[in-house]
Enzyme design. Structure first.
Site, short mmCIF file in Angstrom:
data_model
loop_
_atom_site.label_atom_id
_atom_site.label_comp_id
_atom_site.label_asym_id
_atom_site.label_seq_id
_atom_site.Cartn_x
_atom_site.Cartn_y
_atom_site.Cartn_z
CG ASP A 1 -1.75 1.24 1.37
OD1 ASP A 1 -1.64 2.15 0.51
OD2 ASP A 1 -2.52 1.33 2.35
CE LYS B 1 -5.21 9.14 0.64
NZ LYS B 1 -5.15 7.93 1.47
#
Length: 500
Positions: free
Chosen positions: A286, A312
């Site tokens: 991740d 992000k």
């Protein structure tokens, strides 16, 4: 005590800020570029004189130039989502104004142009993380969908009863829940690594837990709560991603070794991949909190799968990506069925396209992919190593400033010569609920932070709390933002303490 609380409101301070990094970007039908050969933010150190990278790049982000509730906006919620530079906004607008069309399905100019730009964005993602082939990049709605793709396509096809998946208690819900669902269907066993007293995953326990039964490891690259940064460890030594500080750190490491204080306090991601592969297990990383903030090289990392989200990393919402090794993707069945992912359709069966099309059913997020490509151009023009070096400095400043406030408990490891934190801090203040803190900071000071469990309830239970507050930075933040946050936090603490 009489208190006067302000009502929520906002206004723009400067609705048309200039683009410091990408001055050549313009709206319209002409080709635009994202480059700044003379920009101080692109060349030289992360700060020029007294001008930091944050000061140099802030003009590129229109949203930062406004007042919220009568105060200048201080945006410290970047771990939840980043803000978007002007070049990304203009790339989106240009797509919808100049060549909006469906991809892969037409021979006319608009469709061909949209297809070219969509596939160019895929190549940009591949280059950004150093994938060997752009076909290893699958566009998804977000990182959550990317993990679900792996879970339902690879997981359901390869996992059997009594197989094991190893995770840490510090994982995001998106990295836990899909595997719980797969476990219910397959009988696979989920095993979790807890934390050490330093509040980092216990690497020795993790190493012990990896056996021939292990079929998958799911690990974060950077924790979205603890701020711990996964590094490479070789024979007990940590190698930090920053090259600029390597010489100084080498000296510090030698001193640390002599005094016996060099400890395994971050995830040695390269070692973890090596340990997993030694028993035939796969690794899913991740990277939502790492890809936007540091150099990520998937070939060097050698993980089998890696996921990240556009929003992000200064790109649009609604798109993320999965990196998967080609040999795995070509063996995986489709995740969703429909148009685009097929080769041929008959009434009684269908055959499927090769990756990446096999996993991109239906009309994709075309404009969002174009915007993500523009975001990658922007980040690359600055340089990810420059961004990382600057954020390490910001991270230390944030941690030390917050740690100095009485009654504040900061979670995760303290920064040191051997521990490098990401530019975020989750914390609690004694006897004040984190949501009260976040609300007061916003309404009285225009400071935006996050409160809650940050999609990490198991981790918060391990920490013994139900929620925390979190301040998270990006390269367009400055030390002045941190100072404003600390000043506002002190006022918040004083306000709530006055009722006791």
């Amino acid at each position: 005590m009489e208190s006067v609380l302000k009502s929520p409101s906002f206004k723009f301070i400067n609705p048309n800020p200039i683009c410091a990094i990408c001055p050549s970007a313009r709206l319209g039908f002409r080709r635009f570029s994202c480059s700044a050969p003379s920009s101080a933010a692109v060349e030289g150190d992360s700060s020029v004189g007294s001008v930091s990278l944050g000061h140099l790049t802030r003009p590129d982000f229109p949203i930062l130039h406004q007042e919220v509730n009568g105060s200048k906006l201080v945006y410290l919620d970047n771990a939840a989502t980043s803000q978007k530079p002007t070049v990304v906004l203009k790339a989106l607008q240009k797509y919808y104004e100049a060549y909006n069309s469906n991809v892969h399905r037409g021979i006319h100019y608009l469709s061909a142009k949209a297809t070219d730009e969509y596939e160019l964005a895929r190549k940009k993602v591949a280059g950004f993380i150093n994938a060997s082939d752009s076909r290893e990049i699958i566009f998804t709605r977000n990182a959550t969908e990317a993990i679900n793709l792996v879970a339902y396509s690879w997981g359901l096809s390869n996992l059997r009863p009594e197989d094991e998946i190893v995770l840490t208690v510090a994982e995001h819900h998106s990295a836990i829940v899909p595997w719980q669902l797969v476990a219910q269907k397959t009988g696979v066993i989920l095993k979790f690594i807890s934390l050490t007293k330093d509040e980092v995953p216990d690497i020795e326990k993790l190493k012990e837990m990896i056996t021939r039964k292990t079929k998958l490891l799911v690990v974060h690259h950077i924790s979205n709560v603890l701020g711990s940064l996964a590094c490479r460890r070789v024979s007990g030594y940590f190698i930090v991603p920053s090259i600029a500080v390597a010489v100084v750190l080498l000296i510090l490491f030698m001193v640390a070794i002599l005094v016996g204080c060099l400890v395994a306090s971050v995830l040695p991601i390269y070692d973890i991949v090596h340990w997993a592969h030694a028993v035939g297990a796969k690794v899913l990383v991740d990277a939502c909190q790492s890809v936007p903030h540091m150099v990520v090289d998937v070939q060097r990392l050698d993980a089998d799968f890696l996921v990240a989200s556009s929003h992000k990393m200064c790109g649009p919402t609604g798109i993320g990506f999965l990196y998967g090794k080609s040999n795995l993707l070509f063996t995986m069945p489709p995740f969703l069925g429909g148009g685009e992912m097929i080769s041929d359709v008959f009434l009684d069966h269908s055959t499927f396209a090769e990756p990446p099309s096999r996993f991109e059913a239906g009309t994709p997020a075309i404009g969002e992919a174009v915007g993500l490509g523009a975001a990658i151009d922007y980040l690359s023009a600055i340089g990810m190593q420059k961004i990382h070096d600057y954020e390490v400095e910001l991270a230390n400043y944030l941690y030390e400033s917050l740690h100095s406030v009485a009654g504040v408990r900061v979670y995760g490891p303290a920064p040191s010569q051997t521990v490098f934190r990401a530019a975020l801090c989750s914390f609690n203040v004694e006897n004040i609920h984190p949501t009260d803190i976040a609300t007061f900071l916003d309404q009285q000071h225009g400071v935006a932070i996050r409160s809650g469990h940050h999609c990490a309830q198991p981790l918060h239970r391990w920490l013994g709390v139900s929620a925390s507050a979190r301040a998270s930075l990006h390269f367009y933040n400055t030390k002045e933002d941190v100072d404003a946050f600390i000043h506002a936090l002190l006022d918040t603490i004083n306000f709530f303490s006055s009722f006791k």
